[in-house]
Structure formats: C-alpha cells, structure tokens
Design a protein around this motif. Structure first.
Motif, PDB file in Angstrom:
ATOM      1  N   VAL A 164      37.867  35.071  36.829  1.00 45.70           N
ATOM      2  CA  VAL A 164      39.304  34.817  36.689  1.00 45.70           C
ATOM      3  C   VAL A 164      40.095  36.093  36.941  1.00 45.70           C
ATOM      4  CG1 VAL A 164      41.120  34.245  35.044  1.00 45.70           C
ATOM      5  CG2 VAL A 164      39.072  32.850  35.149  1.00 45.70           C
ATOM      6  N   VAL A 165      39.661  37.195  36.331  1.00 51.94           N
ATOM      7  CA  VAL A 165      40.366  38.468  36.505  1.00 51.94           C
ATOM      8  C   VAL A 165      40.437  38.847  37.983  1.00 51.94           C
ATOM      9  CG1 VAL A 165      40.276  40.947  36.051  1.00 51.94           C
ATOM     10  CG2 VAL A 165      39.839  39.329  34.200  1.00 51.94           C
ATOM     11  N   VAL A 166      39.286  38.757  38.665  1.00 56.00           N
ATOM     12  CA  VAL A 166      39.239  39.123  40.077  1.00 56.00           C
ATOM     13  C   VAL A 166      40.116  38.194  40.906  1.00 56.00           C
ATOM     14  CG1 VAL A 166      37.726  39.248  42.097  1.00 56.00           C
ATOM     15  CG2 VAL A 166      36.977  40.195  39.913  1.00 56.00           C
ATOM     16  N   SER A 167      40.026  36.892  40.643  1.00 52.22           N
ATOM     17  CA  SER A 167      40.785  35.923  41.432  1.00 52.22           C
ATOM     18  C   SER A 167      42.288  36.118  41.270  1.00 52.22           C
ATOM     19  CB  SER A 167      40.399  34.495  41.024  1.00 52.22           C
ATOM     20  OG  SER A 167      41.158  33.553  41.741  1.00 52.22           O
ATOM     21  N   VAL A 168      42.761  36.193  40.017  1.00 52.26           N
ATOM     22  CA  VAL A 168      44.198  36.301  39.780  1.00 52.26           C
ATOM     23  C   VAL A 168      44.729  37.657  40.243  1.00 52.26           C
ATOM     24  CG1 VAL A 168      45.999  36.271  38.012  1.00 52.26           C
ATOM     25  CG2 VAL A 168      44.109  34.648  37.887  1.00 52.26           C
ATOM     26  N   ALA A 169      43.969  38.728  39.982  1.00 53.90           N
ATOM     27  CA  ALA A 169      44.424  40.052  40.407  1.00 53.90           C
ATOM     28  C   ALA A 169      44.510  40.147  41.934  1.00 53.90           C
ATOM     29  CB  ALA A 169      43.484  41.121  39.861  1.00 53.90           C
ATOM     30  N   LEU A 214      44.862  37.630  44.047  1.00 50.07           N
ATOM     31  CA  LEU A 214      45.934  36.751  44.503  1.00 50.07           C
ATOM     32  C   LEU A 214      47.301  37.404  44.297  1.00 50.07           C
ATOM     33  CD1 LEU A 214      46.917  34.047  45.585  1.00 50.07           C
ATOM     34  CD2 LEU A 214      46.776  33.145  43.244  1.00 50.07           C
ATOM     35  N   THR A 215      47.508  37.981  43.109  1.00 48.16           N
ATOM     36  CA  THR A 215      48.788  38.631  42.826  1.00 48.16           C
ATOM     37  C   THR A 215      49.008  39.823  43.753  1.00 48.16           C
ATOM     38  OG1 THR A 215      48.526  37.990  40.504  1.00 48.16           O
ATOM     39  CG2 THR A 215      50.212  39.624  40.999  1.00 48.16           C
ATOM     40  N   ALA A 216      47.963  40.625  43.959  1.00 48.66           N
ATOM     41  CA  ALA A 216      48.092  41.781  44.848  1.00 48.66           C
ATOM     42  C   ALA A 216      48.392  41.349  46.281  1.00 48.66           C
ATOM     43  CB  ALA A 216      46.804  42.613  44.805  1.00 48.66           C
ATOM     44  N   ALA A 217      47.700  40.305  46.738  1.00 51.32           N
ATOM     45  CA  ALA A 217      47.930  39.823  48.102  1.00 51.32           C
ATOM     46  C   ALA A 217      49.355  39.298  48.274  1.00 51.32           C
ATOM     47  CB  ALA A 217      46.917  38.730  48.450  1.00 51.32           C
ATOM     48  N   LEU A 218      49.851  38.589  47.262  1.00 55.86           N
ATOM     49  CA  LEU A 218      51.219  38.071  47.333  1.00 55.86           C
ATOM     50  C   LEU A 218      52.240  39.200  47.318  1.00 55.86           C
ATOM     51  CD1 LEU A 218      50.868  34.988  44.949  1.00 55.86           C
ATOM     52  CD2 LEU A 218      51.148  34.959  47.428  1.00 55.86           C
ATOM     53  N   ASN A 219      51.989  40.218  46.497  1.00 50.99           N
ATOM     54  CA  ASN A 219      52.884  41.375  46.486  1.00 50.99           C
ATOM     55  C   ASN A 219      52.927  42.054  47.860  1.00 50.99           C
ATOM     56  OD1 ASN A 219      53.631  41.084  43.820  1.00 50.99           O
ATOM     57  ND2 ASN A 219      52.096  42.501  43.041  1.00 50.99           N
ATOM     58  N   GLU A 220      51.760  42.217  48.470  1.00 49.31           N
ATOM     59  CA  GLU A 220      51.699  42.874  49.773  1.00 49.31           C
ATOM     60  C   GLU A 220      52.287  41.992  50.868  1.00 49.31           C
ATOM     61  OE1 GLU A 220      50.895  46.026  50.503  1.00 49.31           O
ATOM     62  OE2 GLU A 220      50.877  46.207  48.319  1.00 49.31           O
ATOM     63  N   ALA A 221      52.170  40.678  50.726  1.00 49.37           N
ATOM     64  CA  ALA A 221      52.757  39.779  51.726  1.00 49.37           C
ATOM     65  C   ALA A 221      54.265  39.943  51.774  1.00 49.37           C
ATOM     66  CB  ALA A 221      52.390  38.333  51.405  1.00 49.37           C
ATOM     67  N   GLY A 222      54.878  40.200  50.602  1.00 47.76           N
ATOM     68  CA  GLY A 222      56.311  40.423  50.582  1.00 47.76           C
ATOM     69  C   GLY A 222      56.709  41.709  51.272  1.00 47.76           C
ATOM     70  N   ARG A 223      55.812  42.713  51.256  1.00 47.05           N
ATOM     71  CA  ARG A 223      56.130  44.002  51.872  1.00 47.05           C
ATOM     72  C   ARG A 223      55.711  44.057  53.335  1.00 47.05           C
ATOM     73  NH1 ARG A 223      53.517  46.080  47.116  1.00 47.05           N
ATOM     74  NH2 ARG A 223      55.038  46.560  45.513  1.00 47.05           N
ATOM     75  N   ARG A 224      54.563  43.460  53.646  1.00 48.12           N
ATOM     76  CA  ARG A 224      54.030  43.536  55.018  1.00 48.12           C
ATOM     77  C   ARG A 224      54.357  42.238  55.743  1.00 48.12           C
ATOM     78  NH1 ARG A 224      48.071  46.435  54.217  1.00 48.12           N
ATOM     79  NH2 ARG A 224      48.661  47.802  52.478  1.00 48.12           N
ATOM     80  N   SER A 225      53.362  41.375  55.850  1.00 51.48           N
ATOM     81  CA  SER A 225      53.577  40.044  56.431  1.00 51.48           C
ATOM     82  C   SER A 225      52.419  39.173  55.989  1.00 51.48           C
ATOM     83  CB  SER A 225      53.623  40.118  57.957  1.00 51.48           C
ATOM     84  OG  SER A 225      52.326  40.378  58.484  1.00 51.48           O
ATOM     85  N   TRP A 226      52.610  37.850  56.109  1.00 50.26           N
ATOM     86  CA  TRP A 226      51.562  36.934  55.684  1.00 50.26           C
ATOM     87  C   TRP A 226      50.358  36.958  56.619  1.00 50.26           C
ATOM     88  CZ3 TRP A 226      51.779  34.357  51.089  1.00 50.26           C
ATOM     89  CH2 TRP A 226      53.020  34.373  50.435  1.00 50.26           C
ATOM     90  N   SER A 227      50.506  37.523  57.798  1.00 48.83           N
ATOM     91  CA  SER A 227      49.381  37.601  58.738  1.00 48.83           C
ATOM     92  C   SER A 227      48.662  38.944  58.682  1.00 48.83           C
ATOM     93  CB  SER A 227      49.878  37.353  60.168  1.00 48.83           C
ATOM     94  OG  SER A 227      50.860  38.314  60.530  1.00 48.83           O
ATOM     95  N   ASP A 228      49.095  39.827  57.793  1.00 49.25           N
ATOM     96  CA  ASP A 228      48.445  41.138  57.676  1.00 49.25           C
ATOM     97  C   ASP A 228      46.987  40.953  57.246  1.00 49.25           C
ATOM     98  OD1 ASP A 228      49.145  44.257  57.317  1.00 49.25           O
ATOM     99  OD2 ASP A 228      47.724  43.638  55.758  1.00 49.25           O
ATOM    100  N   ALA A 279      44.963  42.716  55.428  1.00 45.65           N
ATOM    101  CA  ALA A 279      44.712  42.973  54.006  1.00 45.65           C
ATOM    102  C   ALA A 279      45.175  41.801  53.146  1.00 45.65           C
ATOM    103  CB  ALA A 279      45.421  44.259  53.578  1.00 45.65           C
ATOM    104  N   VAL A 280      46.297  41.211  53.510  1.00 42.29           N
ATOM    105  CA  VAL A 280      46.811  40.057  52.761  1.00 42.29           C
ATOM    106  C   VAL A 280      45.864  38.866  52.908  1.00 42.29           C
ATOM    107  CG1 VAL A 280      48.701  38.390  52.605  1.00 42.29           C
ATOM    108  CG2 VAL A 280      49.209  40.821  52.926  1.00 42.29           C
ATOM    109  N   LEU A 281      45.447  38.582  54.144  1.00 39.60           N
ATOM    110  CA  LEU A 281      44.543  37.457  54.374  1.00 39.60           C
ATOM    111  C   LEU A 281      43.211  37.657  53.666  1.00 39.60           C
ATOM    112  CD1 LEU A 281      45.229  36.821  58.176  1.00 39.60           C
ATOM    113  CD2 LEU A 281      46.086  35.512  56.207  1.00 39.60           C
ATOM    114  N   ALA A 282      42.695  38.891  53.700  1.00 46.18           N
ATOM    115  CA  ALA A 282      41.430  39.165  53.018  1.00 46.18           C
ATOM    116  C   ALA A 282      41.566  38.977  51.512  1.00 46.18           C
ATOM    117  CB  ALA A 282      40.970  40.587  53.336  1.00 46.18           C
ATOM    118  N   GLY A 283      42.685  39.450  50.947  1.00 47.63           N
ATOM    119  CA  GLY A 283      42.906  39.284  49.515  1.00 47.63           C
ATOM    120  C   GLY A 283      42.991  37.820  49.117  1.00 47.63           C
ATOM    121  N   LEU A 284      43.700  37.020  49.903  1.00 44.09           N
ATOM    122  CA  LEU A 284      43.813  35.594  49.606  1.00 44.09           C
ATOM    123  C   LEU A 284      42.453  34.900  49.706  1.00 44.09           C
ATOM    124  CD1 LEU A 284      47.113  34.744  51.532  1.00 44.09           C
ATOM    125  CD2 LEU A 284      46.822  34.964  49.062  1.00 44.09           C
ATOM    126  N   ALA A 285      41.676  35.245  50.738  1.00 47.98           N
ATOM    127  CA  ALA A 285      40.365  34.625  50.908  1.00 47.98           C
ATOM    128  C   ALA A 285      39.430  34.979  49.757  1.00 47.98           C
ATOM    129  CB  ALA A 285      39.757  35.059  52.242  1.00 47.98           C
TER     130      ALA A 285
END
Length: 433
Positions: free
Chosen positions: A185-190, A192-206, A208-214
């Motif tokens: 749970v810790v790994v999944s939520v952390a 996901l939250t990190a990927a969403l934060n980075e998506a707001g700064r970078r892009s949804w196709s970045d 790092a964002v895609l890897a974090g979501l996966a």
C-alpha cells in the motif's frame, strides 16, 4: 492541523526557498514530501489503530506531528526542513484514521455521530481552503516559521483534551499486522501520488510519470493478491467488495478531485492571469471556504431525517452546477460572477462529505474502523493529487490560463456528476434507526 499543513505551505515556499537557499528540488520536497508520506502511510496508521487502540495511536500521532512541526519551525537548512516535513507527514498519517475511528467510538447514536462527522468535515474543508490566506498573513507579518509554530499550542491542546475526554479504545493484539500488504500500500500510494505530482509539472506522457503509474498499479495488484491469502488482512476483501464501502470511497475521491482541482487552478489563475498577490488570492478564494462549516453541520443535522443519500446527491449536483457555471462564465468573467460558483462548489462538497463519511464508516465492522477511515482518506488524497495534477497540466498546455481553467472546471463538474450517480446506487437511502 493535518489538512492545514497541506495548503498553508504553498504561499510560504518561495520565501522559505530564499531564506534557506533551497534548490528547486528541495522546494518541491518541502511541499510534496509531507503529502507523499501522509498518503502512503494512512492505511498503516489505520491498521495500527485497530490493533493497538485508536486513542493510543492518535495521541502518538499528535505528539509526533507537534514535535516535527517544532523541528520544521527551527530548521537551519532546507535538508533539515525536508526531513522534518517527512516526519510530520508520518504523524499526520497516524492522526487522520484515528480521528474518524474515535468519533465512531465516542458517538454510538447515529444522530449524534452524523453531527460529529459534519463538524469533522467542516474543519477539514475550512482548513484546506483557508490555508493560502492564513499562510499569506503569517508570511507577510511574522515570518514563514510561524506557519509551523502555530501547530504547537494546537497540538498540545489536542493531546490534553483527548486524554481527558476520550475513552480508551479497545486493543486487538491478536490481530497481526500484515507487513507485506502494508508495504504494498505504501509503495502504491506513494508512487501514484508522486507520479501525479510530476504529471502536473511535466506531462502525462513523461517516461518517469508513466513508469510511476505503472509501478503503482503493480504494487496495488500485489496488495490485492496478498490480502486474498493473508490470515489477518488489513481490510478483508469481502469488506472492500461491499458496494457501500467501495462506492463511498470512490465518491470521496471524486469530490476531492473536483474541489481541490478548483482551488489549485483558481489560485494559479488569480495570481498569473489577474495579477493577484498571494494574500489577495487567498481572500478571493474565501467564498469557497465561507460555506463549508455551515454546510457540513447542516447536513449532519438533516441526515437523521432524510438519510445520507439525498444529502450526498444534492451536494454533488450543487457542486457540479457551481463548476459548470464557472466554466460557462467565460475566460474574462468579472470576479463577482465567480463568487456564486465558488460558494456552490464549497457548500456542495461539504454538504456531501458528512454522508459519504458516515456511509464508509458504517459499512465496516467496528474492529476495522481505523482501516475503513484510512481507506476513505487515502482515496480522498488520491483524488486531491489527481485534481491538482490535471489542473496544472491543463493550465500549462492550454493556449491561455482562461481556456485551461474553463476546461478544468468542466472536468470537475463531470466528476461531481459521476459522484452523484454513484451516490444513488451506493449510499443507503434511509437513516439508521
């Protein structure tokens, strides 16, 4: 304290970065480190409360949070401040699940419990929305360190009042903590939250964002597999499969998505498009705050007569109407034309919070009240992070802030409408006897 520390730091971060000579990464971690730890460890905090007693874990969380706030206030370097913020997030993750579980324990009568949930929700709504205004006032008057120092008297009073007025919670020492599931749970939520934060700064196709979501999806799948075979699951799959439980949690995710997405995108719009200062922006958002306390308490009182479903549905429809009205108002609408939409969104969200909270807490067996509270608040955190990330992306990729803001408000309105539809199917129709 917990919710305030998510939003109050936003206006203080530029000043903190200059005072402590923080890098851009350091500034980001001052804000995101707290949120990541809070979201990631909520389920662990709930499980510990169910096993060791919710009052004990809640009080430990208050102590950790208050001491960490003092460390934040006196941090000599950016690295020290980041470390203290991480510990502060851990204390917050112990506080939040226990708070709802203790309300469930202290108010066995459904009418009184609904009132208490309403007050809990109103405090959360006010704290979330007033944070930028209060942060602006503190930074411009007494300095950024008071953003954290104000937690010291509040935390001390909270601890003393809890020890004096809240009964000891039952312990269930025979229930072992399922550490593999907790880690998943810790790994999944952390992630996901990190990927969403980075998506707001970078892009949804970045990448790092895609890897974090996966990886977040993989960790979530590992949690489900582990819970299927665990002797002492963190939250039994039979409870998770409950339409009431899962639907209530999904409603929490959707309305946090709409509300926090609105606050974030409106904050950027007022500052960058209209040239408002941080303090003026907080004041401009105040109409969304002004109605939250009244709405939550009112819904808590009404629920004994109407049940939770009509309140959640009507609240979500009103909030959807508010954001749709903002989207239709145009990019250059006068500020006065935006007051009613903000009030509708704030009122509707808080009006629905009480019923959705009661729905989730009532769906779980008493011995899993901490875990149920943690699940509800975890999904709400994910909704907030998603709303902020999507809003940031829309503002960054649109031709202008006005267009991006209108699209963000329209998406938020759709989320509210979806929550209303879920409430019709998942929230009980009649009040408890």
């Amino acid at each position: 304290m917990v919710i305030l520390d998510v939003t109050i730091i936003n206006v203080a971060v530029p000043v903190v970065g200059r005072d402590l000579s923080a890098s851009l990464t350091g500034v980001q971690w001052i804000t995101d480190g707290y949120t990541l730890v809070l979201a990631g460890f909520l389920m662990t905090g709930g499980a510990l409360g169910d096993r060791l007693g919710n009052r004990l874990v809640f009080c430990c969380g208050v102590v950790v949070f208050t001491l960490a706030s003092a460390a934040c206030a006196f941090a000599p370097t950016a690295s020290a401040l980041v470390a203290a913020r991480l510990v502060e997030g851990l204390g917050a993750a112990l506080i939040v699940p226990g708070s709802l579980a203790l309300i469930q324990q202290s108010f066995p009568a459904p009418a009184a419990r609904s009132w208490a949930f309403g007050l809990w929700g109103s405090m959360a709504g006010v704290a979330a929305s007033v944070g930028p205004l209060l942060g602006g006032l503190l930074v411009t008057t007494v300095g950024w360190r008071w953003v954290f120092l104000i937690n010291l008297p509040v935390g001390t009073a909270c601890l003393l009042l809890t020890l004096r007025h809240v009964d000891t919670s039952p312990r269930r020492a025979d229930r072992a903590l399922d550490w593999p599931a907790q880690c998943a749970v810790v790994v999944s939520v952390a992630l996901l939250t990190a990927a969403l934060n980075e998506a707001g700064r970078r892009s949804w196709s970045d990448p790092a964002v895609l890897a974090g979501l996966a990886l977040a999806v993989v960790a979530a799948a590992a949690f489900v597999v582990r819970e299927r075979w665990a002797r002492s699951p963190a939250l039994p799959l039979s409870v998770l499969r409950s339409r009431t439980m899962s639907g209530g949690a999904a409603i929490g995710l959707l309305f946090n998505f709409g509300f926090y997405g609105m606050v974030f995108t409106a904050s950027l719009y007022f500052q960058h498009q209209r040239g408002f200062s941080a303090l003026a922006t907080g004041a401009a958002l105040f109409p969304a705050v002004a109605t939250t306390m009244f709405a939550s308490v009112l819904s808590g009182r009404l629920s004994r007569r109407t049940g939770d479903r009509p309140l959640v549905v009507s609240g979500m429809l009103l909030a959807a109407l508010g954001l749709a009205g903002w989207a239709a108002a145009g990019a250059d609408a006068a500020y006065a034309a935006l007051v009613a939409p903000m009030m509708a969104a704030g009122f509707g969200t808080s009006f629905a919070l009480t019923g959705s909270t009661a729905t989730v807490m009532a769906a779980a067996p008493p011995e899993y009240s901490g875990a149920a509270s943690a699940l509800f608040n975890t999904t709400r955190q994910i909704g907030s992070a998603t709303g902020v990330a999507l809003g940031g992306s829309l503002l960054a990729t649109g031709s202008d802030y006005g267009t991006g803001l209108r699209i963000a408000m329209a998406v938020g309105a759709l989320a509210y409408l979806t929550a209303a539809g879920l409430a019709l199917r998942c929230v009980p129709a009649k009040p408890d006897p």
